[in-house]
Scaffold this active site. Structure first.
Site, PDB file in Angstrom:
ATOM      1  N   CYS A   1     -16.793 -63.770 -18.054  1.00 56.47           N
ATOM      2  CA  CYS A   1     -15.703 -63.125 -17.323  1.00 56.47           C
ATOM      3  C   CYS A   1     -15.240 -61.923 -18.140  1.00 56.47           C
ATOM      4  CB  CYS A   1     -14.566 -64.106 -17.023  1.00 56.47           C
ATOM      5  SG  CYS A   1     -13.632 -64.658 -18.454  1.00 56.47           S
ATOM      6  N   THR A   2     -13.999 -61.516 -17.987  1.00 58.15           N
ATOM      7  CA  THR A   2     -13.521 -60.316 -18.672  1.00 58.15           C
ATOM      8  C   THR A   2     -13.090 -60.603 -20.111  1.00 58.15           C
ATOM      9  OG1 THR A   2     -12.777 -59.412 -16.550  1.00 58.15           O
ATOM     10  CG2 THR A   2     -11.912 -58.367 -18.539  1.00 58.15           C
ATOM     11  N   GLY A   3     -12.035 -61.397 -20.271  1.00 58.67           N
ATOM     12  CA  GLY A   3     -11.461 -61.605 -21.597  1.00 58.67           C
ATOM     13  C   GLY A   3     -11.785 -62.929 -22.241  1.00 58.67           C
ATOM     14  N   ASN A   4     -12.497 -63.803 -21.536  1.00 56.45           N
ATOM     15  CA  ASN A   4     -12.876 -65.121 -22.045  1.00 56.45           C
ATOM     16  C   ASN A   4     -11.654 -65.963 -22.410  1.00 56.45           C
ATOM     17  OD1 ASN A   4     -14.663 -66.600 -24.776  1.00 56.45           O
ATOM     18  ND2 ASN A   4     -14.957 -67.075 -22.617  1.00 56.45           N
ATOM     19  N   THR A   5     -10.589 -65.826 -21.594  1.00 61.86           N
ATOM     20  CA  THR A   5      -9.402 -66.654 -21.802  1.00 61.86           C
ATOM     21  C   THR A   5      -8.984 -67.424 -20.551  1.00 61.86           C
ATOM     22  OG1 THR A   5      -7.901 -64.824 -21.297  1.00 61.86           O
ATOM     23  CG2 THR A   5      -8.474 -65.168 -23.633  1.00 61.86           C
ATOM     24  N   CYS A   6      -9.602 -67.149 -19.414  1.00 52.03           N
ATOM     25  CA  CYS A   6      -9.225 -67.847 -18.173  1.00 52.03           C
ATOM     26  C   CYS A   6     -10.447 -68.449 -17.472  1.00 52.03           C
ATOM     27  CB  CYS A   6      -8.503 -66.897 -17.207  1.00 52.03           C
ATOM     28  SG  CYS A   6      -6.989 -66.169 -17.833  1.00 52.03           S
ATOM     29  N   ARG A   7     -11.127 -67.621 -16.668  1.00 54.63           N
ATOM     30  CA  ARG A   7     -12.183 -68.140 -15.803  1.00 54.63           C
ATOM     31  C   ARG A   7     -13.372 -68.715 -16.547  1.00 54.63           C
ATOM     32  NH1 ARG A   7     -12.645 -62.762 -12.411  1.00 54.63           N
ATOM     33  NH2 ARG A   7     -12.018 -62.016 -14.476  1.00 54.63           N
TER      34      ARG A   7
ATOM     35  N   ASP B   1      -9.645 -62.934 -10.782  1.00 58.91           N
ATOM     36  CA  ASP B   1      -8.992 -63.220 -12.052  1.00 58.91           C
ATOM     37  C   ASP B   1      -7.575 -63.737 -11.805  1.00 58.91           C
ATOM     38  OD1 ASP B   1      -8.195 -63.319 -14.696  1.00 58.91           O
ATOM     39  OD2 ASP B   1      -8.742 -61.245 -15.132  1.00 58.91           O
TER      40      ASP B   1
END
Length: 172
Positions: free
Chosen positions: A33-39, A143
């Site tokens: 994903c984008t920041g590797n903190t959610c999805r 997101d």
């Protein structure tokens, strides 16, 4: 007269070194994903639970996640931690990592949350292009970052379903 201990099929010198290595090498599944903190960490957590079951069936699976714009070492978002905790999954030990060409090389399959993530992964490592897929073949996984806990819970439910479907496809 001494007998030989029982061996698993394909084990032992007659099978050759490649047979044992191939049987033990886990399949690696990478979520992006984008920041590797959610999805992607939520998806990886669901996949790890399934991977534990697959290992019992003789299909060792390594699960990793990364972000195309991730800073190293950040925890999962508090809402992602809470959404998964409500489902009995502990995400508190997760730490973010950036997507690298090496991670893409290690992966047998890469599941991206959006087409933009897939395109960025292909740009990072063009030789991995064939194994980069959308997690949802029918669209993007939006997101939840910055949204209320209900959005994270809905995202978690969707990810759980998508991950189960995709890992089942891989095991078929």
């Amino acid at each position: 007269m001494q007998g030989h201990p029982e061996r698993e099929p394909g084990a032992g010198p007659e099978a050759g070194p490649e047979a044992g290595a191939a049987a033990k090498r886990p399949r690696t599944v990478l979520f992006v994903c984008t920041g590797n903190t959610c999805r992607s960490p939520m998806a990886a957590a669901f996949a790890q639970a399934i991977a534990d079951d697959l290992a019992e069936q003789g299909i060792p699976t390594r699960v990793i996640s990364a972000g195309i714009s991730a800073a190293e070492g950040y925890p999962a978002s508090p809402e992602a931690v809470e959404a998964l905790a409500r489902l009995g999954i502990d995400l508190r030990s997760h730490r973010s990592r950036a997507l690298t060409p090496e991670l893409l090389d290690e992966a047998d399959v890469v599941f991206a949350m959006t087409e933009g993530h897939a395109a960025a992964a292909r740009a990072i490592n063009p030789s991995a292009a064939e194994k980069i897929l959308l997690l949802d073949p029918n669209g993007q996984v939006p997101d939840p970052y910055g949204g209320p806990i209900e959005i994270y819970e809905a995202t978690a439910d969707r990810l759980r379903e998508l991950v189960a479907r995709r890992l089942k496809e891989l095991s078929a």
